[in-house]
Design an enzyme around this catalytic site. Sequence first.
Site, PDB file in Angstrom:
ATOM      1  N   LYS A  92     -31.027  -1.928 -60.510  1.00 46.30           N
ATOM      2  CA  LYS A  92     -32.091  -0.955 -60.738  1.00 46.30           C
ATOM      3  C   LYS A  92     -32.243  -0.042 -59.522  1.00 46.30           C
ATOM      4  O   LYS A  92     -32.141  -0.493 -58.368  1.00 46.30           O
ATOM      5  CB  LYS A  92     -33.388  -1.717 -61.006  1.00 46.30           C
ATOM      6  CG  LYS A  92     -34.608  -0.871 -61.290  1.00 46.30           C
ATOM      7  CD  LYS A  92     -35.796  -1.789 -61.524  1.00 46.30           C
ATOM      8  CE  LYS A  92     -37.069  -1.049 -61.839  1.00 46.30           C
ATOM      9  NZ  LYS A  92     -38.189  -1.976 -62.079  1.00 46.30           N
ATOM     10  N   SER A 167     -40.192  -1.477 -66.387  1.00 50.41           N
ATOM     11  CA  SER A 167     -39.529  -0.446 -65.621  1.00 50.41           C
ATOM     12  C   SER A 167     -38.029  -0.657 -65.422  1.00 50.41           C
ATOM     13  O   SER A 167     -37.340   0.225 -64.918  1.00 50.41           O
ATOM     14  CB  SER A 167     -40.190  -0.329 -64.248  1.00 50.41           C
ATOM     15  OG  SER A 167     -40.138  -1.551 -63.533  1.00 50.41           O
ATOM     16  N   SER A 191     -41.633  -5.995 -66.263  1.00 48.26           N
ATOM     17  CA  SER A 191     -40.497  -5.082 -66.127  1.00 48.26           C
ATOM     18  C   SER A 191     -39.105  -5.672 -66.135  1.00 48.26           C
ATOM     19  O   SER A 191     -38.137  -4.923 -66.199  1.00 48.26           O
ATOM     20  CB  SER A 191     -40.663  -4.239 -64.865  1.00 48.26           C
ATOM     21  OG  SER A 191     -41.805  -3.445 -64.953  1.00 48.26           O
TER      22      SER A 191
END
Length: 477
Positions: A92, A167, A191
């Site tokens: 990420k 996220s 997330s």
Amino acid sequence: MTQPMTQPTTPSTTQDVVFSDATRLAELIRTRQLSPVEVVQAHLDRIAAVDPQINAIVTVAEGALAAAKDAEAAVMAGRELGPLHGVPFTVKDSIDTAGIMTQRGSPIFKGRTPEADATSVARLKQAGGILLAKTNLPEFSYWIESDNLLSGRSNNPWDLTRTPGGSSGGESAAIAAGMSPLGLGTDLAISVRGPAAQTGIVSLKGTHGRVPMTGIWPRAPRRFWHVGPMARSIRDLALAFSLLAGPDGEDGYASRFEAGAAPAPDRPLRVGWLVEPGFGPVDSEVAATVRAAAEALASLGHTVEAVRIPALERDFALDVFNKLHVMEMKPAFRAATAGHEDQMYTMAKTMLSLPDTTMAEYVAAEQAAERLRDGYAAYFRDHDILLTPVLPVPAHKHGIKELVVDGKTVDLTYLQGATVPLNVTGLPGLSMRFGTSREGLPINVQVVGRWQAEATILHAAALLEGVSPVRGLHPSL
């Protein structure tokens, strides 16, 4: 004399390679049935083929193929190999990667290139993993859809009109679509677990502090943030977690766990399952999937019962979380955006516009958080596992602001109703697919354990994986 790399017998096609799990790829590399170069190239080709539709990848790591060639040379030389030797992984874009841009989903950080890897990235590399790419996220990792001004919106590979979540939505989409076998995400309230549910992969949020957050931003509020593995098999989660967990001498929260954690019990598990009340409304298909997972464990000889946790009914964890995290998050956002207000996207503006929590509200929320911890502690006196929904609904359409769940209209933040209690309390939770909606979308269940009981939830999840009605499914693109 070393043996040459052989033509792969299994898997036999590029499609097989990109949908193999990391453990299998490592085995094929170690036994010279696949070359690390073949594996990395297959995933780069997959990114080129499908990412234009999905937009999960922000930056492809320069040097991935060179690292694969070095990994192949190590195999050929008979050198000692790490457990992920030659296996690509993605990260990420809020997690620092040395020499590879980490832009945090914002033009404010465009071109930002760290000098050092985050602890979690360094540990996967030390195990032989090869950094392949950085993946998309919402601005500053703060929303439940992965969209931002810098790299745009990610799409769900099961249905491009739907979100892969946030996220860590770019990460979940990349793994589900075969662009990566293994990845790292972060989790403040939902997330890693929510995006896994929206794309049908698996993910693990360990006990708070078990995996150091060093080299990851934002950190506020630190007591709720986690970093964890995302993958396509439970054994990959177990392997990755074994490599990631443990203190690094920099993250103070991680220093609490030098003694390690207890193994899974060697007796039948005591399992409770809970859909409502306590999490907000839940769709009937999701509820049925949780029940099916509970019944599957019962059929395997484990003790299973429907339960209630009174603390969740007294204090709605999402409200508690909102009162606590806004007060701590806003100063960090103000500092990051000062002088760059014209480069802020929707979520940062929204967060900074929220009213401040009063001190009285903050203290009351802290006390509610303690009651929630006590409530879970009481539950885990008599149980090893709790099965719950991950999300109240399958993956939703892009850009919506409200959900209709079981006939009730709620705002989109209610997606976090069943995940955020584990951030408020620090408990570990695992997200895994166990069902399919009428529209063909994945439905995951959440497997929760007591603090530091990751081995137990991984054990329970492996049992469920073995009888899963949806094992091996992946989107066709």
